[in-house]
Structures are given as structure tokens and as C-alpha cells.
Design a protein around this motif. Structure first.
Motif, PDB file in Angstrom:
ATOM      1  N   ALA A  21      50.717  44.674  95.772  1.00 45.80           N
ATOM      2  CA  ALA A  21      50.107  43.350  95.605  1.00 45.80           C
ATOM      3  C   ALA A  21      51.084  42.221  95.878  1.00 45.80           C
ATOM      4  O   ALA A  21      50.672  41.067  96.007  1.00 45.80           O
ATOM      5  CB  ALA A  21      49.543  43.209  94.180  1.00 45.80           C
ATOM      6  N   GLN A  22      52.369  42.526  95.986  1.00 44.88           N
ATOM      7  CA  GLN A  22      53.393  41.480  96.119  1.00 44.88           C
ATOM      8  C   GLN A  22      53.800  41.302  97.566  1.00 44.88           C
ATOM      9  O   GLN A  22      54.196  42.254  98.237  1.00 44.88           O
ATOM     10  CB  GLN A  22      54.622  41.836  95.289  1.00 44.88           C
ATOM     11  N   ASN A  23      53.711  40.081  98.049  1.00 40.36           N
ATOM     12  CA  ASN A  23      54.213  39.818  99.393  1.00 40.36           C
ATOM     13  C   ASN A  23      55.706  40.068  99.432  1.00 40.36           C
ATOM     14  O   ASN A  23      56.446  39.654  98.551  1.00 40.36           O
ATOM     15  CB  ASN A  23      53.881  38.384  99.819  1.00 40.36           C
ATOM     16  N   GLY A  24      56.101  40.733 100.467  1.00 39.41           N
ATOM     17  CA  GLY A  24      57.447  41.282 100.590  1.00 39.41           C
ATOM     18  C   GLY A  24      57.277  42.774 100.765  1.00 39.41           C
ATOM     19  O   GLY A  24      57.125  43.254 101.899  1.00 39.41           O
ATOM     20  N   PRO A  25      57.225  43.537  99.676  1.00 37.29           N
ATOM     21  CA  PRO A  25      56.976  44.974  99.827  1.00 37.29           C
ATOM     22  C   PRO A  25      55.572  45.293 100.310  1.00 37.29           C
ATOM     23  O   PRO A  25      55.370  46.299 101.001  1.00 37.29           O
ATOM     24  CB  PRO A  25      57.221  45.531  98.412  1.00 37.29           C
TER      25      PRO A  25
END
Length: 532
Positions: free
Chosen positions: A170-174
Motif C-alpha cells: 500500500a506504500q508508494n516506494g515499495p
């Protein structure tokens, strides 16, 4: 010139005019102006980013399979549904069929596979979230699979809690999903598009990247081809305004809509203004006092217990931490499962002196205390220096930049340190404990710098097992009890990273702004409107 680049050029011209024109009474109704500090925005490549400010920008350009809302609930995004296997070793995601990238290319499961495989192969900052859970570039072919155009299979390389993996995705990046065709068309050699993505974007989010001038501004334009509801704002202007007083002045004049980098005195002044809303929400991680277990003095349990009683928790909360943090003494974030009430530690100089005497230090000892040379670290360090002195310690305060302070911690070459960290980007206890307490290899050669427990040379085999077992527990009630037991154990051993405040994210914005989400980790401007 195509539609996107024509509109970007026009917007850039309009934006430049906006910067040079006299200040207006209010920002336009259909444009949103954000003031922040952009010092940490060094690249826009999702695999390489660091810091919440960049995540906040990417949240508006890129989509993820799922998202966390402001209450930290997992909601559909590019994946409209998913199923966790009975053995909890795989998750099948069903992608929505109407999603398209800004280029017009459809979002497919192959793009998901390529994005996650690229993350592991390029092996930059954001890959650590998955690497610490067994994922690898070598295993990508097994771990990430497209079953068809709209079905993605995630296979876990080792037992884990699938809920934790959903939170990571859910996290932008990973979890960022890239337009694989566009990125690959800009790849140079073996860079997997890294050079191009530093300054460009290839997402499916509600806004397009129009312009980025480092440490000046970022311009986002409404994506008219966005698959979801159209944002009310046609343009987002993110301005680099590092001075808190400048942000306060411009917010009051109506030159900006929201200010993200305000100091406590300016927030306090703005809170009294009827035209301004000041809001705080639990952030990620904690402010803490850390001690190095390489130092034989801190290997003594009684010394650690003494220092735990030489922190004026309530005084810090009242005088130093407003708008920065909230009194918190547990290693698990607010809202995460199993969080126990605070143990209620208080400043107790007499008891601390007695413990130091029992440990063999009736006259205290000399020690260095490191802290960043900025608020609230400096003020917290000064306050803690004072209470440590009351306990008989002779404390030398060392201040400096992040490299000077955290660099010493990463090198395991410090004594005491005021820091901030401890996971919490994902609302799961393992996010905190994996950062603050888990340490699978305490050797210097391991260089497990992502684990703060490694940085402080803290190794507890029992605690490692408890963290591993709690993560894999399938019964929710038992899992909660397991996390409660971990907190009790950490109290008993006086773990050397001692939280005194939980980070809060605070922003001030014009009272006519609606739909504002304060937390940069989950903030999206697609729902922002102005009630005028």
C-alpha cells in the motif's frame, strides 16, 4: 506537441507568472498550493526515494495495488479484490480492468510483476522493506507472477503475516506500480530506467508530473485520463519554503493553502486564527533515548533502568513536544494490534541514583549525548541532559547534522543519542518491532543498519523468537497476547531504545479547505476541495 506536454508547458508558464506576480488574497479555487521542505526530495524514482515528503508527492502520481486510508484501513486501488491462501503463503490480486497509465497504456498484471521485480533488481532504498522479509532479485520469477492480464500472484518466500505484506504494497516506494512499457523505452543500458525516473514519472495516478525544479517547486497537473473520479483541483503546486515564519505569513495571507513544515511557535500562533485549521495525526515512529550496548556501562540492567527514570516524560510532553509528538512509552504505534497502556514511567531522581549506586556508579559517570541540531531534538536533548545531570551524570551534548549524529549510530560509535525512528509506516506491530527490537545478527560485519537494534548493539535471542512467532500466529486473539507479552518482556529487560514520545504529523491549512488528509504517508490531494 501532444496534449500532456502542451498543457504542462502552459501550466509551467502560468506557474512562473504566479511566482513573480504580486501576492494575491487567495489561491485560485481550482488550484492547491502546498508549502513544505523539499530538501529530502532528491529523486522521484520510487525505488530510490527516502522520506515522507517524496512519498506524499508520489501518492498523487502513482497508484499501488491497495492503499491505506487515514484510519489505516486497507482499501482497494488498482486491485479491486484479493484472496489470501489458506496456508498464508500466497495472495492473489484481481486488478480492475478500467485502469490506465497516463500514457494510455492499460495497467496489467505484467506491469505489477515488472515493477516489483525492478524494485528488487535495482536494490535501492525501498527494496529493504521486502528484502527483510525474504524477497530477492533471484527469487522474483517465483515470487511475482502474472496469471493473466488482470490477475497477479504474490508468493511469499518465507512464512509471514500476509496483512503485513498488504500494508507494504500500500506504500508508494515499495508498492509503486510503474508503466513498464514507458520506463523500459527510456532505459539506458542496465539502469532499468533509473536515470529517466529521477526526473520523470510513469504512473496511473490522478495527477501528472508537470515540472520539478529541485528545491524550488513541483508542479502536478490533473490527469484527464485518470481511471477514477476526477480531482477537483486541476493543478497542485508544491513549493519549497523551508522557513517556518515564511510559511506562517503566506498561509495567513492566503498565498498558500497548506503548510507542512511549521515550527511549534508558528503552529501555536496559527491555532488561534479562525481562518486557519491546525491538525495533528499519529505519524510513524517515536522520539527516543538510545544507549549503545557496546558500552559496558549500558550492558548493566540497573544502569538502563536508572536512565529510564531520568527522563521527565510529562515535562517533555508539555514543554517540548507539542505538534511534534505525544507522550508514549511503548515500542508499538497507536492503533496497532496489541498495544498496551503506557507503563507510566516518571522522572524519579532518587530511585535512579539508588540504581546507579547498586550498579557500581554512586558518583555517576561521564557520558556524551548526541542530537540533531534542530527542534525538537535540541530542546529534548537539553532537557534530558538536565535530568541526567540531576542523577549524577556529567553529560557532554554533541549536536550536528544527520550524517554526524545518525552516522555515528550506524557506525555503532556513540554512547547516548536522542533519535527518531522505529517503523510504523505500516500499522502493524511487526513494523515497529522489526525496526526497534529485532536483531538477527549482532556482529559488526553484518551491517544491519536498517535495524535500530543492531545500531545500538542490542541482541536478545528470546525477543527475536517472540517477534518471529507473533508475526506468524494465525489466531488473532493469541497474536494480540503475543504482542502484549513482547512489550512486557522489553520492559523487564529495559531495552536500550526508550521511547518518550510518538511522532505526530501536523499541518496548518486554510479553513475553507476540505478533504485534507494530514499524514504525508497516506495523503492524497485528489479529494481536496475548497468551500467558498
Amino acid at each position: 506537441m501532444n496534449r500532456f506536454f502542451a498543457s504542462a508547458a502552459l501550466a509551467a508558464l502560468t506557474f512562473t507568472t504566479c511566482l513573480t506576480a504580486p501576492a494575491s488574497a487567495r489561491t485560485p479555487e481550482d488550484q492547491f498550493v502546498v508549502a513544505t521542505t523539499m530538501n529530502n526530495i532528491l529523486t522521484l524514482d520510487p525505488a530510490a526515494i527516502t522520506g515522507r515528503e517524496t512519498v506524499q508527492v508520489l501518492n498523487n502520481i502513482y497508484d499501488t495495488l491497495v492503499i491505506l486510508d487515514e484510519d489505516k484501513r486497507i482499501l482497494p486501488r488498482l486491485a479491486e479484490s484479493w484472496e489470501i491462501a489458506e496456508d498464508r503463503m500466497s495472495v492473489v490480486f484481481h486488478l480492475r480492468k478500467d485502469a490506465v497509465f497516463a500514457s494510455g497504456n492499460p495497467v496489467t498484471a505484467r506491469d505489477v510483476v515488472w515493477s516489483l521485480t525492478r524494485l528488487m533488481k535495482i536494490n535501492l532504498a525501498q527494496s529493504s522493506f521486502f528484502k527483510s522479509r525474504g524477497f530477492s532479485a533471484e527469487g522474483s520469477e517465483r515470487q511475482f507472477q502474472a496469471l493473466d492480464d488482470h490477475t497477479f500472484l504474490l508468493t511469499l518466500p518465507e512464512p509471514n503475516d500476509p496483512l503485513m505484506l498488504l500494508m507494504l504494497l500500500a506504500q508508494n516506494g515499495p508498492g509503486t506500480i510503474l508503466d513498464s512499457k514507458v520506463v523500459q523505452s527510456h532505459a539506458r543500458g542496465e539502469d532499468l530506467g533509473a536515470g529517466w525516473l529521477t526526473l520523470n514519472a510513469a504512473g496511473s495516478g490522478p495527477f501528472l508530473l508537470g515540472e520539478w525544479a529541485s528545491n524550488e517547486h513541483i508542479l502536478l497537473l490533473r490527469n484527464d485520463g485518470y481511471w477514477g473520479p476526477a480531482p477537483a483541483m486541476w493543478r497542485i503546486i508544491v513549493r519549497h519554503l523551508p522557513e517556518s515564519q515564511t510559511q506562517r505569513l503566506m498561509l495567513r495571507r492566503g498565498d498558500i493553502d497548506v503548510a507542512y513544515s511549521l515550527q511549534a511557535p508558528d503552529l501555536k500562533a496559527l491555532a488561534a486564527d479562525d481562518e486557519i485549521t491546525v491538525a495533528s495525526t499519529p505519524g510513524s515512529g517515536f522520539y527516543y533515548l538510545a544507549m549503545s550496548m557496546k558500552d559496558e556501562r549500558f550492558q548493566n540492567l540497573k544502569v538502563r533502568e536508572a536512565l529510564r527514570l531520568l527522563i521527565d516524560y510529562e515535562g517533555l510532553d508539555r514543554a517540548v513536544m507539542p505538534y511534534y509528538g505525544k507522550l508514549h512509552q511503548r515500542p508499538i504505534s497507536t492503533g496497532a494490534m496489541g498495544l498496551l497502556p503506557d507503563p507510566g514511567y516518571r522522572l524519579n531522581v532518587a530511585r535512579a541514583k539508588a540504581l546507579l549506586a547498586e550498579a557500581g556508579y554512586p558518583n555517576g559517570f561521564r557520558v556524551t549525548l548526541r542530537a540533531l541540531s534542530e527542534d525538537p531534538f535540541m530542546k529534548a536533548a537539553t532537557a534530558i541532559q538536565n535530568t541526567l545531570t540531576q542523577g549524577g551524570l556529567q553529560v557532554e551534548l554533541i549536536t550536528g547534522s544527520g550524517d554526524q549524529i545518525y552516522g555515528a549510530m550506524r557506525d555503532r560509535n556513540f554512547e547516548l543519542l536522542i533519535g527518531r525512528g522505529g517503523g510504523g509506516q505500516q500499522p502493524h506491530p511487526d513494523s515497529n518491532l522489526r525496526s526497534m527490537a529485532y536483531n538477527p545478527d549482532n556482529s559488526d560485519a553484518a551491517r544491519l543498519t536498517n535495524y535500530q537494534s543492531w545500531r545500538v548493539s542490542f541482541y536478545d535471542a528470546k525477543l527475536n523468537r517472540m517477534i518471529e512467532e507473533a508475526l506468524l500466529e494465525r489466531d488473532p486473539a493469541t497474536q494480540i497476547r503475543d504482542y502484549e507479552a513482547i512489550q512486557i518482556h522489553m520492559d523487564e529487560v529495559a531495552a536500550p531504545i526508550m521511547p518518550f514520545s510518538e511522532v505526530v504529523d501536523t499541518a496548518a491549512y486554510r479553513a475553507d479547505v476540505e478533504g485534507m488528509i494530514v499524514s504525508p504517508w497516506v495523503s492524497r490531494f485528489e479529494g481536496v476541495t475548497k468551500n467558498r
